[in-house]
Design a protein around this motif. Structure first.
Motif, PDB file in Angstrom:
ATOM      1  N   PRO A 157      -4.795  -2.197 -12.127  1.00  0.00           N
ATOM      2  CA  PRO A 157      -5.215  -1.138 -13.060  1.00  0.00           C
ATOM      3  C   PRO A 157      -6.641  -1.316 -13.574  1.00  0.00           C
ATOM      4  O   PRO A 157      -7.414  -0.349 -13.630  1.00  0.00           O
ATOM      5  CB  PRO A 157      -4.186  -1.248 -14.193  1.00  0.00           C
ATOM      6  N   SER A 207      -4.271  -0.577  -0.205  1.00  0.00           N
ATOM      7  CA  SER A 207      -3.771  -1.437  -1.276  1.00  0.00           C
ATOM      8  C   SER A 207      -2.901  -2.538  -0.693  1.00  0.00           C
ATOM      9  O   SER A 207      -1.868  -2.270  -0.080  1.00  0.00           O
ATOM     10  CB  SER A 207      -2.961  -0.622  -2.287  1.00  0.00           C
ATOM     11  N   GLN A 236       3.176  -3.029  -5.092  1.00  0.00           N
ATOM     12  CA  GLN A 236       2.525  -1.921  -5.802  1.00  0.00           C
ATOM     13  C   GLN A 236       2.713  -0.623  -5.013  1.00  0.00           C
ATOM     14  O   GLN A 236       2.122  -0.447  -3.951  1.00  0.00           O
ATOM     15  CB  GLN A 236       1.035  -2.205  -5.959  1.00  0.00           C
ATOM     16  N   THR A 288       2.329   3.183  -3.642  1.00  0.00           N
ATOM     17  CA  THR A 288       1.130   4.001  -3.479  1.00  0.00           C
ATOM     18  C   THR A 288       0.971   4.988  -4.629  1.00  0.00           C
ATOM     19  O   THR A 288      -0.151   5.300  -5.032  1.00  0.00           O
ATOM     20  CB  THR A 288       1.177   4.780  -2.151  1.00  0.00           C
ATOM     21  N   GLU A 334       1.486   4.646  -7.776  1.00  0.00           N
ATOM     22  CA  GLU A 334       0.818   4.050  -8.938  1.00  0.00           C
ATOM     23  C   GLU A 334      -0.690   3.992  -8.724  1.00  0.00           C
ATOM     24  O   GLU A 334      -1.469   4.200  -9.660  1.00  0.00           O
ATOM     25  CB  GLU A 334       1.371   2.649  -9.202  1.00  0.00           C
ATOM     26  N   ARG A 389      -2.243   7.664  -8.880  1.00  0.00           N
ATOM     27  CA  ARG A 389      -2.385   8.236 -10.225  1.00  0.00           C
ATOM     28  C   ARG A 389      -3.661   7.787 -10.921  1.00  0.00           C
ATOM     29  O   ARG A 389      -4.148   8.461 -11.832  1.00  0.00           O
ATOM     30  CB  ARG A 389      -1.162   7.880 -11.077  1.00  0.00           C
ATOM     31  N   ALA A 390      -4.198   6.655 -10.499  1.00  0.00           N
ATOM     32  CA  ALA A 390      -5.418   6.138 -11.127  1.00  0.00           C
ATOM     33  C   ALA A 390      -6.683   6.645 -10.444  1.00  0.00           C
ATOM     34  O   ALA A 390      -7.787   6.387 -10.932  1.00  0.00           O
ATOM     35  CB  ALA A 390      -5.404   4.614 -11.105  1.00  0.00           C
ATOM     36  N   ARG A 447      -0.633   1.729   1.714  1.00  0.00           N
ATOM     37  CA  ARG A 447      -0.124   0.420   1.295  1.00  0.00           C
ATOM     38  C   ARG A 447      -0.010  -0.483   2.518  1.00  0.00           C
ATOM     39  O   ARG A 447       0.521  -0.072   3.555  1.00  0.00           O
ATOM     40  CB  ARG A 447       1.241   0.595   0.628  1.00  0.00           C
TER      41      ARG A 447
END
Length: 211
Positions: free
Chosen positions: A72, A90, A95, A97, A99, A102-103, A112
């Motif tokens: 984050p 990522s 984690q 994808t 999450e 959204r950032a 991922r």
């Protein structure tokens, strides 16, 4: 430019594997929270050392190779300046994808990836799953990027935990078997170095035959 965020063991393995696979070092950059560590890797492999925002501005692809709890904060720094067409890979364990998406800016392609340590020598396995905005073209792009590191397999994201257990942790079991094969050979009177070479060759040869 490809930017690797995270200079730990896996980040270095990926960087080493890309260089070994023929990727132009002028096209590679590394960023780590420790500037000294990033500088060491940049000098060792001929890559560039960049700050987080600097790398994001010009990156065609970024690899997030940091612990999940650090994702984050990293995304807060790079999301505002990340190119809209940048491919985000990522590698943060566990984690999803969603999450990461959204950032980031809406529509950013996120993939991922679960690699294993053998990517360092071009014999690894990268298991990938595309997010909502990673269509076939972006998946193909990710496969081309990761191809020099070894084999690449696409699976549904809900299978990533199982893949982590098999592909991610699998090499450790073979290290264990080889260690004990070599020890058994030494116990039978073989020189330890010769026994180890025989055990490694047996495993490598068996893998080659199975391919």
């Amino acid at each position: 430019m490809i930017v690797i965020y995270g200079g730990g063991a896996m980040g270095e393995s990926l960087l080493a594997g890309l260089v070994r696979g023929g990727r132009d070092t002028a096209d590679l950059a590394v960023c780590d929270r420790s500037a000294e560590r990033a500088r060491t890797l940049a000098e060792r492999y001929g890559a560039r050392q960049v700050e987080a925002e600097e790398g994001a501005r010009s990156a065609e692809a970024v690899l997030l190779v940091v612990p999940p709890k650090a994702v984050p904060g990293l995304l807060d720094r790079i999301a505002p300046v990340l190119r809209p067409d940048c491919l985000v890979l990522s590698l943060a364990a566990g984690q999803p994808t969603g999450e990461v998406e959204r950032a980031l800016r809406p529509g950013t392609a996120v993939v991922r990836v679960m690699p294993n340590t053998a990517v360092e020598v071009g014999q690894g396995m990268c298991v990938l799953s595309g997010g909502r905005h990673a269509g076939p073209d972006r998946i193909a792009e990710a496969c081309r990027l990761l191809g020099p590191l070894g084999d690449v397999v696409e699976i549904p994201e809900e299978q990533q935990d199982a893949a982590t257990a098999l592909a991610g942790s699998g090499p450790a079991y073979f290290y264990y078997v080889i260690e004990h094969l070599a020890a058994a050979g030494a116990a039978l009177g073989l020189a330890p170095d010769a026994a180890r070479r025989m055990a490694v060759a047996a495993a490598s040869g068996a893998g080659g035959m199975l391919r």
